[in-house]
Design a protein around this motif. Sequence first.
Motif, PDB file in Angstrom:
ATOM      1  N   TYR A 291       0.888  -1.417   0.090  1.00 62.41           N
ATOM      2  CA  TYR A 291      -0.168   0.122  -0.102  1.00 62.41           C
ATOM      3  C   TYR A 291       0.952   1.262  -0.022  1.00 62.41           C
ATOM      4  O   TYR A 291       1.953   1.212   0.574  1.00 62.41           O
ATOM      5  N   LEU A 323     -12.314  -6.172  -1.048  1.00 60.05           N
ATOM      6  CA  LEU A 323     -11.465  -5.462   0.011  1.00 60.05           C
ATOM      7  C   LEU A 323     -12.394  -4.936   0.946  1.00 60.05           C
ATOM      8  O   LEU A 323     -13.524  -4.618   0.736  1.00 60.05           O
ATOM      9  N   ILE A 372      -6.661  -4.081   6.753  1.00 57.95           N
ATOM     10  CA  ILE A 372      -6.919  -4.345   5.358  1.00 57.95           C
ATOM     11  C   ILE A 372      -7.034  -5.872   5.186  1.00 57.95           C
ATOM     12  O   ILE A 372      -6.281  -6.565   5.455  1.00 57.95           O
ATOM     13  N   THR A 373      -8.337  -6.249   4.618  1.00 58.44           N
ATOM     14  CA  THR A 373      -8.698  -7.883   4.283  1.00 58.44           C
ATOM     15  C   THR A 373      -8.658  -7.742   2.794  1.00 58.44           C
ATOM     16  O   THR A 373      -9.503  -6.899   2.092  1.00 58.44           O
ATOM     17  N   LEU A 374      -8.113  -8.825   2.157  1.00 58.46           N
ATOM     18  CA  LEU A 374      -8.312  -8.959   0.706  1.00 58.46           C
ATOM     19  C   LEU A 374      -8.946 -10.423   0.461  1.00 58.46           C
ATOM     20  O   LEU A 374      -8.553 -11.311   1.131  1.00 58.46           O
TER      21      LEU A 374
END
Length: 428
Positions: A291, A323, A372-374
Amino acid sequence: MSDTVIQVENLSKKYIIGHQQQERYTALRDVMANGAKSLGQRLLKPWGKQSANPAYEEFWALKDVSFEVKQGDRIGIIGRNGAGKSTLLKILSRITEPTTGRIRIKGRVASLLEVGTGFHAELTGRENIYLNGAILGMSKAEIKHKFDEIVAFAEVEKFLDTPVKRYSSGMYVRLAFAVAAHLEPEILIVDEVLAVGDAQFQKKCLGKMEDVGQEGRTVLFVSHNMAALESLCLKGIFLEGGKIKEIGLAKEVAAYYQKTIKENRELQNQNHGNLFKFSQKHKIGIANIKYYLNPNYWEKGWDLKIEFDVIPKRYYQKVGVGLSLSSLSGISATIMPPYFTNYVIDELEETTKCIFECSNIQKYLGGGDYTITLWLSKPKVEYLLKLEDILVVTIPACELFGTGKYFEYHLYGLVPLPLTYRTEELKA
């Protein structure tokens, strides 16, 4: 008389993990040969050190865990995935046996550890209410007295006489929680299964658990939502690597947990350029997660950019890319499911870079730390690969829309609204 209802002493739980070998399956002859080989080794070296079997590995899900729970305590158990939370609850619920150590429990225990715990799929909702009550040791008259209250709470009146195997996951959870909470157990154990329900139902469940605690009964609650845990629980236990890392007041334990998450993620952020996560089942991976926070001089803010590579080992059509951002306390700030955003890779055969960008992120979020989750998915069908809380991004404090005031931390709310204020004089 002691008011201790749960006493855990030096509790440990070991699992044996099997590592996949070249063979695609194990035949009966292999089992017999391995057993004979093991017996031969024990006869030849009865007291000597046995050679390690590379196909198996010991894994300690819990190691020397000790604590006490008093009557009426509401205790939140927190920790990362794999920390041992669910294993601890299964042992307390007598679903699995500890390897070493012991527990003493005084009182009737009701557990809700996963969707449909304790339900018989072929029985109807009505029959399962009576079955669960009987398992808890209640008489038919006691269950009948609570029956209408359970049905009203679960909101499944129309489906009472339908086999629960035909229930949706939400209906399953509603009925299972209603049964567990209303049949008056002395100890209520709830895992994070409540995440299956909608927001209104979750709020309803938290209110019921608070009522249970105020009635003098004991609640053990596992959740990744720190806000819910702090509002419900008085005490907290932080598990890490199968051991107790911290125990104390819920707010203090939650704060320590969030600090640990941030420190760990900041260390991991530095290595994510070389990170490669792969789903063996679906033959797809994510790598080179990064990021960037770049200054936006024109708007006096910061632009957020998130990028990663999707690496397939087979041909795919319609791969959804999702996301989400959450505060360290577990509150979702934004969720972007591909079935809603239509962020979909139509054809995936070669490595593909995915990029998310947001100009002047501080217009939408207060300053502070966010995870942050992907994920990759077949939209509305199944996850192909999900990386929870894989990064932590720190959004700087920002000036609140030209007011000269700075919105520093999302502890005061996730969204900095540009509100104005005025008064009006009311005429008689």
